[in-house]
Design an enzyme around this catalytic site. Sequence first.
Site, PDB file in Angstrom:
ATOM      1  CE  LYS A  65      -4.327  -1.506   2.193  1.00 14.81           C
ATOM      2  NZ  LYS A  65      -5.259  -0.720   1.374  1.00 14.81           N
ATOM      3  CG  ASN A 110     -10.115  -5.955   2.069  1.00 15.96           C
ATOM      4  OD1 ASN A 110     -10.235  -4.748   2.322  1.00 15.96           O
ATOM      5  ND2 ASN A 110     -10.133  -6.434   0.819  1.00 15.96           N
ATOM      6  CG  ASN A 139      -4.972   1.323  -6.984  1.00  7.86           C
ATOM      7  OD1 ASN A 139      -5.717   2.089  -6.393  1.00  7.86           O
ATOM      8  ND2 ASN A 139      -5.395   0.206  -7.554  1.00  7.86           N
ATOM      9  CB  SER A 173     -12.508  -0.016  -2.650  1.00 11.03           C
ATOM     10  OG  SER A 173     -12.637  -0.413  -1.298  1.00 11.03           O
ATOM     11  CB  SER A 243     -13.190  -7.424 -11.051  1.00 10.36           C
ATOM     12  OG  SER A 243     -13.183  -8.572 -10.191  1.00 10.36           O
ATOM     13  CE1 TYR A 316      -2.053  -9.425  -0.355  1.00 10.76           C
ATOM     14  CE2 TYR A 316      -3.603  -7.654  -0.734  1.00 10.76           C
ATOM     15  CZ  TYR A 316      -2.751  -8.336   0.105  1.00 10.76           C
ATOM     16  OH  TYR A 316      -2.582  -7.914   1.402  1.00 10.76           O
ATOM     17  CB  THR A 317      -6.136 -13.614  -2.280  1.00 14.61           C
ATOM     18  OG1 THR A 317      -6.761 -12.334  -2.090  1.00 14.61           O
ATOM     19  CG2 THR A 317      -6.592 -14.553  -1.176  1.00 14.61           C
TER      20      THR A 317
END
Length: 364
Positions: A65, A110, A139, A173, A243, A316-317
């Site tokens: 982040k 999350n 981002n 988000s 997505s 990511y996951t």
Amino acid sequence: MSGLFETLGRRALFAFDAEQAHGLSIAGLKTGLVTCGAPNDPALSVKVAGLQFPNPLGMAAGYDKNAEVPDALLKLGFGFTEIGTITPRPQSGNPRPRIFRLVEDRAVINRLGFNNEGHDAAFKRLSQRAGKSGIVGVNIGANKDAEDRIADYVAGIRRFYQLARYFTVNISSPNTPGLRNLQARDSLRELLSRVLEARNEEGKMCTLKRPVFLKIAPDLANEELDDIAAEATEQKLDGIIISNTTLSRAGLKSAENRDETGGLSGAPLFDRSTIVLARMRERVGPDMPLIGVGGVDSAETALTKIKAGADLVQLYTGLIYRGPNLPAEIVRGLSAAVKREGVTNIAALRDRDTKDWARRELSA
């Protein structure tokens, strides 16, 4: 080694709260001792939106982040990485706990809420790597309490223009109230107009045109996809990322944490995000770059995204459940797939299964 992580490394990290484990993994990458990269394969090199990617696999936003470990991530084998989401001012996000593992589903829920250290901190860190090779995207998002959210996105473009290789406009988000409303046609028109105007102004000053991508939700109706495709095409957007996380809980096996509020990522998102990817490819045609995200955790799932219409893919996951060897494992698997399919470059496999995926039904 990947199997060893899944049995030992994951067990150790999973002994911690999910957010603590994330912090520990960032600290581990900062040591510089974790390097698992795969050799560069020219058959995987792809040119997308004017950028030459060494391979089509990227690290999605949400992990790094605050731009703490972009180069360490590239050393794992990723062809590119994306920092953020970054907002102009620091914000703490939603109250903890706000990350929940669904181990049986290889998924995560999350509700972080764009927690980040703000533009200044990320700018300082990215400035320290100026001139280094490797594609690092930024981002950008809006502060939760912003009176003019579009102005926050414009501020992100202007602040990071010299440092970002590309931008992702995150309006999808589910954890910032009202943010997804920017995907509606009229709001999207104003957003893209102002963001792309800022990009073009900055580009004229330094003769560099940074690509701008739009990250959308997987929970959109066909009519909403029509509007986004039309607006993206009309305004000459550089690409769409498909997505973000989903609000759907269809097909989950895990009893624990499944009812937590937030966006779901990981393996259960794969089909939904791939269907939406294929439907968007049919709408925008062959020329607009699309980046497929959601449930990528193997060379097979990465290749499926490409065949469904993706120029690039992100994950990511999958890294949470498979460990730091996963990127190199996927890259090697994609190299093998190119040889197996009898093509000279991975790009030749794009769209082979688009029609099939676009016809599939979305789970409720």
